[in-house]
Enzyme design. Structure first.
Site, PDB file in Angstrom:
ATOM      1  N   GLY A   1       5.238   3.493  10.783  1.00  0.00           N
ATOM      2  CA  GLY A   1       4.588   4.801  10.788  1.00  0.00           C
ATOM      3  C   GLY A   1       4.170   5.230  12.173  1.00  0.00           C
ATOM      4  O   GLY A   1       4.751   4.796  13.175  1.00  0.00           O
ATOM      5  N   SER A   2       3.149   6.039  12.213  1.00  0.00           N
ATOM      6  CA  SER A   2       2.746   6.654  13.477  1.00  0.00           C
ATOM      7  C   SER A   2       2.030   5.665  14.383  1.00  0.00           C
ATOM      8  O   SER A   2       1.465   4.663  13.943  1.00  0.00           O
ATOM      9  CB  SER A   2       1.813   7.828  13.214  1.00  0.00           C
ATOM     10  OG  SER A   2       0.541   7.333  12.830  1.00  0.00           O
TER      11      SER A   2
ATOM     12  N   LYS B   1       0.879  -1.162   0.000  1.00  0.00           N
ATOM     13  CA  LYS B   1       0.000   0.000   0.000  1.00  0.00           C
ATOM     14  C   LYS B   1       0.924   1.221   0.000  1.00  0.00           C
ATOM     15  O   LYS B   1       1.678   1.449   0.944  1.00  0.00           O
ATOM     16  CB  LYS B   1      -0.907  -0.033   1.233  1.00  0.00           C
ATOM     17  CG  LYS B   1      -1.986   1.035   1.216  1.00  0.00           C
ATOM     18  CD  LYS B   1      -1.510   2.205   2.008  1.00  0.00           C
ATOM     19  CE  LYS B   1      -2.452   3.385   1.956  1.00  0.00           C
ATOM     20  NZ  LYS B   1      -1.815   4.577   2.547  1.00  0.00           N
TER      21      LYS B   1
ATOM     22  N   GLU C   1       6.347  10.486  21.269  1.00  0.00           N
ATOM     23  CA  GLU C   1       7.205  10.894  20.169  1.00  0.00           C
ATOM     24  C   GLU C   1       6.702  12.197  19.545  1.00  0.00           C
ATOM     25  O   GLU C   1       5.515  12.365  19.301  1.00  0.00           O
ATOM     26  CB  GLU C   1       7.215   9.782  19.103  1.00  0.00           C
ATOM     27  CG  GLU C   1       8.205  10.036  17.985  1.00  0.00           C
ATOM     28  CD  GLU C   1       8.172   8.927  16.937  1.00  0.00           C
ATOM     29  OE1 GLU C   1       7.208   8.143  16.917  1.00  0.00           O
ATOM     30  OE2 GLU C   1       9.125   8.853  16.126  1.00  0.00           O
TER      31      GLU C   1
ATOM     32  N   GLU D   1       5.777  -1.101  13.265  1.00  0.00           N
ATOM     33  CA  GLU D   1       6.941  -0.446  13.870  1.00  0.00           C
ATOM     34  C   GLU D   1       6.504   1.002  14.032  1.00  0.00           C
ATOM     35  O   GLU D   1       6.374   1.729  13.054  1.00  0.00           O
ATOM     36  CB  GLU D   1       8.142  -0.632  12.927  1.00  0.00           C
ATOM     37  CG  GLU D   1       9.456  -0.304  13.582  1.00  0.00           C
ATOM     38  CD  GLU D   1       9.800   1.146  13.385  1.00  0.00           C
ATOM     39  OE1 GLU D   1       9.219   1.982  14.115  1.00  0.00           O
ATOM     40  OE2 GLU D   1      10.613   1.429  12.504  1.00  0.00           O
TER      41      GLU D   1
ATOM     42  N   GLY E   1      -1.927   5.667  13.588  1.00  0.00           N
ATOM     43  CA  GLY E   1      -2.269   4.899  12.393  1.00  0.00           C
ATOM     44  C   GLY E   1      -1.998   3.416  12.580  1.00  0.00           C
ATOM     45  O   GLY E   1      -2.811   2.565  12.222  1.00  0.00           O
TER      46      GLY E   1
ATOM     47  N   CYS F   1      12.653   7.145  13.149  1.00  0.00           N
ATOM     48  CA  CYS F   1      12.007   6.536  14.302  1.00  0.00           C
ATOM     49  C   CYS F   1      13.016   6.286  15.413  1.00  0.00           C
ATOM     50  O   CYS F   1      12.637   6.030  16.551  1.00  0.00           O
ATOM     51  CB  CYS F   1      11.266   5.259  13.936  1.00  0.00           C
ATOM     52  SG  CYS F   1      12.070   4.286  12.686  1.00  0.00           S
TER      53      CYS F   1
END
Lengths: 479, 479
Positions: free
Chosen positions: B202-203, B147, B350, B226, B206, B263
């Site tokens: 990602g976040s 995606k 974060e 992650e 999400g 990250c």
């Protein structure tokens, strides 16, 4: 909901013990495991008597199961000593690494921390207080809290007492083991922040409820639920033609072993339309098997309810039913592939006990298509003649895709405790299909990788050190 | 919600390709991976230009990242060839096995099936269409549906086109790769029954939403998310005394690298109350760093919001802030350990961008206690003098417990792709902490064990056969 004081104290003790137990030399953990095994052997008579009083499984089976349990403890002791589970990888610094200077990295799998084990009903030794989940978690270096199964509370307490003394004698830190009782206590422990993983063997309903609780914690933890399955068995026409009688007696033996109370019980049998008398032979043999005592009245009721539910599905005929419909004697039902498919997932739901559903198929290709859409299974078996093997690759592929263990001309009950055993399959047979709950690989479930970058020798865990004091296997790469 | 026709077609193609790709010789998969790497190298200029236009990361960084990506494909090709990931265990039948005759058992880890990869924004090559998740899933034998990240759609399409041609040239089956776009399409694919695992970088917001969807499917699938972390760094007083200037420039370099969009960005710095000028030196160096372009306006806004939220916490002072408060220039905040603890998890959230929060501590023991209650982290670092190592074992233990990688006198950004790398830590840094998304062990995430019991040679997958046609490592036990 807050943990009760008792739970809080036990979880705190487990958390307190976790670092030193994780960092303990494999020899200490191995010694603890073998000391527990010895303590159980020394009390064999009392243990078997307590187990028989509460489970009605009989001394023969229970003695065998205890042997399996103490053997299992020994096998995990050896596995802890071998140290393969640390999966040590050491990359030396490499200034010429293509993506820029490579730092020195040392990675191993360390113990996850305190593990909560939900004991099973049907194996009061091998999947209970001192069973495979406990042994594998200890070997990995995790403290264990066992939630006793209410089906054998006295046996659980007796086992726990023996474990407590044995662990103290072996020099294991306090907090490495605790027993709790009660559904609510189990759920509270599952929610306790100190717990880092849970293992469960039991029903789908109970397992999925607990799995959800584990997933909904502020810090979710892995939940290794072994929830059982119907373990499809496929018989080819050629096999039926050559050895219907042998297949019938093999099937009946596996189906009725331990009153059918095994998660690998072959509840679903696929036979060819031209079955050369196989189903008749099975029916006739089953009629001769008397009702064996089940683990408890709740199990009898569950079995009878399940059997009636299946018997009432459209297109399902009853071939064998005891004169007294309230006894847990074996039952045999039959249907064809089309009705089986039409009934949907209900027809493939586990009925815990000696119930067989025979499904007649016309073509192996058609059958493989249906099996490819089955819910995940612990095992799947094929009975065929040797010469047929080459034509069965696509069926075998489907069975491997939908199960954790594929058997050839063997029956799925009697799960051997070995290095290559896999007891766990795609969901919903298992909630975490990458794991196994039987065999030495079971230990992997309770570990987690950690890497050290550029750390001095003094700060490295023993398995990662260059002097390798425990002599564990290390994969070292200079470049 | 039903999958759209497009998704259905792609998922069906992936499912169709899955068995043959899983069963393909390692050489074929390795060849496919290296062919893709070559195709990317051949279009390096166009790829870097497309990436720069969409991400503003600059040609230098993007060229480096592309090198890392093609190197990574090659490393996974080698890993596929080595065949260690099959983890083959063969137990010969043993009539003398203590718990009863041991059947012949052969166990390996097979490919899980089609994998859905959610590409990341901040690494348009290395964690995107042809990135580590894709490479490791292919190497394991899984078809991949990516995606695309909406931050670099043109680059994603260009990469996908190159992959399509390369895979066809290399003889990979159709359906081994597909690209989809759009949030809804991604969610529909995640719900498709043919998908067997998903990977995401990602976040936290999400990632947790997608993880829940994966868990709520009729057949839940593993979700390797992650989700990033604040990567605590601890500086001892002795280190500050000996080399404050060096530490300051190292910290500022790591914090501002790539506009702080990593990250592993060291967002949280613990310094001693007596810091020997370290914080002043950091502040002074940071003031000289200009705003670097971020990945998009959305990222700038997120960074500014996060920075303001943190700055407004009780007890938090602002040490460095740009004259123009709307630019994504570096910011430095400071507080003490007591206020940090009082602020709770909010202070450890974060903030994606070049923001550092300095926390002053008085005693290392007290600090270790606070760190032991931190949410899970990808990395944790210590800067200390060599002679201090022996006094830091308990701190190092805490950091290893709460993170996936512990660094000593190094900075966490710049994750080397090696065999011993671990990029993944306890929740919420990672949703499945037993895995890594960088390094060759990443492949393990996409495999599942299956055992064959008593199966004839013709039905065994190549890695389990006695003639071992692919020459994979086999652990054979005769007894």
């Amino acid at each position: 909901m807050n943990p009760t004081p008792t739970d809080r104290v036990l979880a705190a003790a487990a958390a307190e013990a976790a670092p030193s137990w994780a960092a303990s030399p494999p020899d200490l953990r191995a010694h603890a495991l073998t000391t527990v095994a010895k303590a159980l052997e020394e009390e064999r008579e009392a243990l078997v008597a307590a187990a028989d009083a509460e489970t009605r499984l009989g001394p023969a089976r229970l003695n065998g199961e205890l042997t399996r349990t103490t053997f299992q403890l020994g096998l995990f002791a050896a596995e802890a000593r071998a140290g393969e589970h640390y999966d040590v990888r050491i990359d030396r610094a490499d200034p010429a690494w293509p993506t820029g200077p490579r730092p020195e990295l040392r990675r191993y799998r360390t113990a996850l921390g305190p593990v909560l084990v939900f004991a099973a009903s049907n194996f009061p030794f091998a999947f209970s207080v001192a069973g495979g989940d406990t042994a594998s978690a200890w070997a990995a270096g995790c403290p264990v809290i066992v939630k006793a199964h209410p089906g054998h509370p006295e046996l659980s307490r007796l086992t726990a007492e023996l474990i407590d003394h044995a662990l103290a004698r072996a020099g294991a830190p306090e907090g490495v083991f605790a027993l709790i009782e009660g559904e609510e206590q189990g759920i509270e422990a599952l929610r306790h922040p100190a717990l880092r993983a849970a293992a469960f063997t039991g029903s789908q309903r109970g397992g999925l409820t607990l799995a959800r609780i584990a997933a909904e914690r502020p810090e979710p933890i892995p939940f290794y639920g072994e929830l059982g399955s119907v373990n499809p068995v496929v018989v080819t026409e050629e096999a039926a033609r050559v050895r219907a009688a042998e297949l019938a007696s093999g099937y009946v033996g596996s189906l009725t072993l331990g009153a059918g109370q095994f998660c690998t019980n072959p509840g679903l049998l696929f036979v060819p339309a031209e079955d050369h008398g196989l189903v008749d032979a099975i029916a006739s043999a089953l009629r001769g098997v008397e009702a064996a005592p089940m683990l408890g009245d709740r199990f009898v009721q569950g079995y009878l309810d399940g059997a009636r539910r299946l018997a009432a599905l459209p297109g399902v005929r009853t071939l064998v039913r005891p004169a007294d419909d309230e006894t847990p004697a074996p039952r045999l039902l039959a249907t064809d592939l089309k009705s089986f498919v039409a009934a949907g997932e209900e027809a493939a739901e586990e009925c815990f006990g000696p119930l067989g559903l025979v499904v007649t198929y016309r073509q192996l290709g058609e059958l493989a298509e249906v099996l490819s859409r089955m819910p995940g299974q612990l095992t799947a078996s094929v009975h065929a003649e040797p010469a047929e093997a080459t034509q069965l690759t696509s069926l075998a592929g489907v069975l491997a895709d939908r199960s954790g263990r594929v058997l050839w001309n063997q029956w799925p009950t009697g799960v051997s405790v070995t290095h290559a055993m896999q007891h766990g399959g795609p969901f919903p047979a298992t909630t975490a299909p990458a794991g196994t709950s039987v065999g030495t690989a079971a230990l992997e479930r309770f570990t987690r990788p950690v890497a050290y970058q550029g750390a001095p020798e003094e700060l490295l865990p023993e398995p990662l050190r260059d002097d390798n004091p425990w002599g564990v296997p290390q994969r070292v790469r200079a470049s």
